[in-house]
Design a protein around this motif. Structure first.
Motif, PDB file in Angstrom:
ATOM      1  N   VAL A  97      -1.793  -1.377   4.090  1.00  0.00           N
ATOM      2  CA  VAL A  97      -1.020  -0.798   2.985  1.00  0.00           C
ATOM      3  C   VAL A  97      -1.099   0.719   3.055  1.00  0.00           C
ATOM      4  CG1 VAL A  97      -0.879  -0.605   0.481  1.00  0.00           C
ATOM      5  CG2 VAL A  97      -1.483  -2.798   1.526  1.00  0.00           C
TER       6      VAL A  97
ATOM      7  N   PRO B 206      -4.543  -6.916   4.498  1.00  0.00           N
ATOM      8  CA  PRO B 206      -3.219  -6.281   4.407  1.00  0.00           C
ATOM      9  C   PRO B 206      -3.291  -4.818   4.832  1.00  0.00           C
ATOM     10  CG  PRO B 206      -4.141  -6.708   2.219  1.00  0.00           C
ATOM     11  CD  PRO B 206      -5.075  -7.333   3.198  1.00  0.00           C
TER      12      PRO B 206
ATOM     13  N   ARG C 185       3.282  -2.212   1.499  1.00  0.00           N
ATOM     14  CA  ARG C 185       2.678  -3.054   2.527  1.00  0.00           C
ATOM     15  C   ARG C 185       3.417  -2.837   3.833  1.00  0.00           C
ATOM     16  NH1 ARG C 185      -0.165  -8.706   1.932  1.00  0.00           N
ATOM     17  NH2 ARG C 185      -0.715  -9.031   4.136  1.00  0.00           N
TER      18      ARG C 185
ATOM     19  N   THR D 272      -0.043  -6.777   8.403  1.00  0.00           N
ATOM     20  CA  THR D 272      -1.295  -7.486   8.172  1.00  0.00           C
ATOM     21  C   THR D 272      -2.156  -7.371   9.412  1.00  0.00           C
ATOM     22  OG1 THR D 272      -0.058  -9.057   6.857  1.00  0.00           O
ATOM     23  CG2 THR D 272      -2.288  -9.697   7.469  1.00  0.00           C
TER      24      THR D 272
END
Lengths: 475, 197
Positions: A132, A130, A137, A140
């Motif tokens: 972040v 992920p 978030r 990906t």
């Protein structure tokens, strides 16, 4: 190819050592390779995970501010990691934003990213990380690493294990060839000695001892046994010789005794006979009929005793006299005997069936005595037959002996006395019925024994008898 | 998921999802082949609103920037508001280090109170010098899409390049405001200084 016993023990020991070495090596190599490959796998996952975190960290701004150039440049930094074959950045909505390499076939990456974690698919290690920033978030990252290193390492291990095993086998062969000698040599030496003992009956050989181990113990025991056997053999032979000599001495003594007894008995017997005859000539008239009959009986008895003593002397001579061996034509000898018996055959109806008989080696006079006894017996015991049948045969049953047989259809005998027939003074019939001293067959047995043959008889009461004897074949 | 649930408290999840999606669709559209010139103003500003929200993630404010620990994170708009509902929708329900977001609109620079990000509308183009002077060293990240705003003392200036929204950053202004901006953000930005506009 059947391995010789000597080759087999060597081969067995060598094979055992080699097999052990290979098994241990294989287990070691497999264990080591498995451990290392597992570690490598774990390391690959960790490395990729670390790389993923770094790249994801660097991609945050690019994703947040939708800077494709920056995202592409972040991903292109993956060039430094040759095992990374592909990468993709998904945006917050799960759409592919940028890929590495820039142009990738549609459908190479999953349409929807996984939330995170790694997986092995199609010989690839795939990681989803992920992206972040500050707890939010942004998207990906997907990294795809080839497993080239893993398979390369696997290949190296395969090659290495082949190399190690072949090398170790060669070393094990060399070492086991040298080491197995310490075990096999004493056994082979022992086997060699045992062979010498078994084949050559040579009890004087000794097995060489190599060490004080179990094999040494075995060698010692074997050698002690050889000494024992050697000793026993020598003692036994000595004892047999001693006993034989003793027996021979006793036999000679007995024969000499019986000879002298027989000889010495003759003189007083002749006196009895002579004086009875003189008495009969001078005083027969003064004696009544019963006195004359007594004289008759005394004379006959004296004559019979004389006959017995004569036969006994012949018997003892047969045992004592030197044998003069020569080749004897048996057929001629039998014909000669029959000619001499002509007087006894007068008035008899005898059917003779005499096969051709071979030449033998032996004492001519003794062998003649055998035929005289057997043929006269046959004639004698067929006396009550209207038509006597006497058969002389010869069989060459084996390589060493010739078997002769004389069969008649006379009085015969009970088989349970078959062996007594050949004894001295053994008679199965009353002398009133069939005259004789009972020494003839004893003589036959003795003569045949001295020639190295055997005698036996078969018969049935009132159904005839067959007498057999063997003589060694002429060389 | 852990990261997501940190930013999205359980109760308001579905609604926020919808907001998210809406913003996502906008973003997608804006970055597509149509380009900004063909887009309506509100679409351009929807993206700018998302960027304003993202600036918050990459920038650090000094501790005295907030009146209290539970004070909201305020994004202010000075002058005519070009965002419409977009800005409110973007920050709706989001949290910034535990703080809720609040959007405030000001007519004059004097109205600006507790504020962390201040978007200066194009309507304030002629007053820009006064505004920056008025704000002084206050810990406020100033953002504007007025031409040469960065050279004129605004910390962040939106520019449109090849139909894409980029931005310029004036490091001196940032330093004056005692704000620390993540190097990641600086990498995707164009750095300017008053001497080098």
């Amino acid at each position: 190819v059947t391995p010789t016993p000597t080759a087999s023990i060597k081969r067995k020991i060598t094979a055992a050592i080699m097999l052990t070495a290979v098994a241990v090596l294989l287990i070691t190599v497999i264990a080591f390779a498995s451990y290392d490959l597992a570690r490598l796998r774990k390391g690959m996952i960790e490395n990729l995970s670390t790389l993923g975190q770094v790249v994801a960290g660097n991609s945050t701004a690019a994703l947040a501010f939708r800077d494709e150039n920056d995202a592409a440049s972040v991903l292109s930094s993956l060039k430094a990691e040759p095992q990374i074959v592909a990468a993709a950045l998904y945006d917050r909505q799960g759409k592919i934003f940028v890929t590495y390499p820039a142009r990738m076939a549609d459908g190479h990456f999953p349409a929807v990213p996984k939330p995170g974690g790694h997986s092995f698919e199609h010989q690839r290690l795939i990681l989803f990380e992920p992206v972040v920033q500050n707890g939010a978030r942004l998207g990906t990252l997907c990294l795809e690493a080839g497993l080239g290193i893993f398979y390369q390492r696997l290949e190296i291990y395969a090659g290495l294990s082949v190399f190690i095993i072949v090398g170790s086998l060669a070393l094990a062969l060399l070492l086991s060839y040298r080491l197995q000698k310490r075990v096999s040599e004493p056994i082979l030496s022992l086997a060699e000695t045992a062979k010498a003992v078994a084949v050559r009956k040579d009890f004087s050989v000794r097995a060489a001892k190599f060490a004080d181990d179990e094999l040494g113990l075995l060698t010692d025991a074997f050698n002690r046994m050889l000494v024992e056997i050697h000793h026993l053999n020598a003692t036994l032979e000595h004892r047999v010789q001693e006993r034989t000599a003793q027996l021979e001495a006793v036999n000679k003594e007995l024969e000499a005794f019986s000879y002298s007894v027989s000889h010495d008995l003759r003189a007083p017997l002749r006196h009895i006979d002579g004086f009875v005859e003189m008495l009969r000539q001078t005083s027969a008239a003064s004696l009544d009929s019963s006195g004359q009959r007594y004289l008759e009986i005394i004379s006959e008895s004296a004559k019979r005793m004389g006959g017995l003593i004569d036969d006994l002397l012949v018997f003892s001579r047969m045992g004592r006299s030197e044998m003069r061996r020569e080749n004897v034509k048996t057929s001629e000898q039998v014909a000669e005997v029959l000619r001499e018996m002509a007087r006894d055959l007068e008035g008899r109806n005898i059917h003779w069936d005499i096969a051709p008989l071979p030449e033998v080696n032996g004492d001519r006079a003794m062998l003649k005595q055998v035929w005289v006894n057997l043929l006269s017996n046959a004639v004698k015991y067929t006396r009550h037959r209207e038509r006597a049948e006497i058969e002389v045969r010869c069989h060459q049953n084996n390589a060493t002996d010739i078997e002769f047989s004389v069969r008649d259809n006379g009085a015969g005998f009970d088989m349970q006395y078959a062996d007594k027939l050949f004894g001295v003074f053994q008679r199965l019939h009353h002398s009133e019925e069939f005259e004789g001293t009972g020494i003839g067959l004893a003589n036959v047995r003795r003569i045949i024994q001295r020639h190295g043959g055997k005698t036996w008889a078969e018969g049935k009461v009132d159904a005839g008898a067959t007498f057999y004897f063997t003589l060694p074949k002429l060389n | 998921m852990a990261v997501l649930s940190q930013t999205l408290p359980a109760g308001q999840k579905p609604m926020r999802r919808r907001t998210f999606l809406r913003a996502a669709l906008l973003l997608l559209f804006l970055s597509g082949p149509f380009g900004l010139r063909a887009e309506t103003t509100s679409r351009e500003y929807a993206l700018k609103a998302a960027f304003l929200y993202n600036f918050a993630q990459f920038t650090e404010w000094p501790g005295d920037a907030f009146a209290a620990t539970n004070s909201p994170f305020v994004i202010g708009v000075l002058g005519d508001d070009p965002f419409g509902k977009a800005l409110n929708e973007t920050v709706q329900g989001q949290l910034m280090n535990g703080r809720k977001f609040a959007v405030e609109r000001y007519r004059h620079v004097e109205d600006v109170k507790a504020c962390q990000i201040l978007f200066i509308s194009q309507s304030e183009s002629r007053r820009l010098g006064d505004i920056t002077a008025a704000l002084g060293q206050r810990p406020i990240l100033t953002v504007s899409d007025i031409k040469d705003a960065a050279a004129r003392g605004v910390s962040v200036q939106f520019v449109t390049e090849h139909n894409k929204i980029r931005f310029k950053i004036n490091l001196d202004s940032l330093k004056q405001s005692k704000l620390a901006m993540s190097s990641k953000l600086l990498r995707v930005a164009q750095i300017v200084s008053p001497e080098n506009p």
